[in-house]
Scaffold this motif. Sequence first.
Motif: not given
Length: 336
Positions: A321-336
């Motif tokens: 759960v943590v790996c998936q959430e953190c990777r998804d959130s960091l990917h969203q941060e990069e796209r901003r």
Amino acid sequence: VLTERGHSCEMEIDGAAWHRILHDLAPREEYARCTLRYDGETRDDVEVRRRGEASRLLCTEKPNLKLRFPRARPFHGLRDLALDGLEMDPTQLVERLSYDLYREQGVAAPRIAHVRVTLRTGTGAESLLGLYCVEESIDDEFSSDRFGSEGRLERIRATFEDPFANGVPKGMVREELLGFLAVEAVTGQADGFLAEFEGLRPWFNNTWFLTESSGRVHAIPWDRDSGFLSDAGWSVLRKLGRSKLTRPFSEDPELRKAYLERCLALAEGPCSPTVLLERVERIGAQIRPFIEEDTRRGYSLDEVDQATSRLQTWIVRRAEVVCQECRDSLHQEERR
């Protein structure tokens, strides 16, 4: 005196004094004289008292204890030792796992080990108190050892309100707080800043803060026997906004990114199933003989085994759960 190999501790105390320790449930600090034999080393200048609050009502035959040594003659540099009867944790593992993870993240957590405790009350007969965890106390000696100065210690416990509502100390060490929060989130600490529990359970429970004379402020975890309990699927981001202390890690993009990266590194490394399950197996095998002989434990062997199995399942699910959430959130941060 606090190593991974485990320890033995024998206390010799007057029978009447021990009876008072067992049956006096009031939260007072009255010490009794005690002779201590710890790993074969004898000290006859030790004092002992009962410790804990809620635990006093949960267990009378296997009390939590505090050992105090003379200030002029500490025990291997320690003035106090806490003996935890593990009545809140059927796995007998959680607090040791938690403190190890905090320390690995640069947080000044107490050293801890398992210890087999026996008792003599003057009759000559030795009785087994059972398996305990022995821990450093948070005191001036702890502060001097970790930070080079005693400083000012303050403890936050069992509050329903934000203790930082009126402001956050300016000297809070960011890197330490980052590691502190990441461990708390990834291990699901039910007593902490980011606790998932709601309703009648207080949060912000059992954390010490040390303020050095320089103004630097350090967070120190204590009584971490409520980890690995929350829903393994809860978000590491969900509770960041509840306090002024943690809110910047939710609102500031740079801090949020650093927090997510630290949580991800934990879940991929020290909290990964490969690493953490090996620790559970190794420590569990080490203490199993002492659990089996402990007739005062609060859990049957079946309950210990079932709780350990749930812990192992939780560790696997939580890392996913943590790996998936953190990777998804960091990917969203990069796209901003």
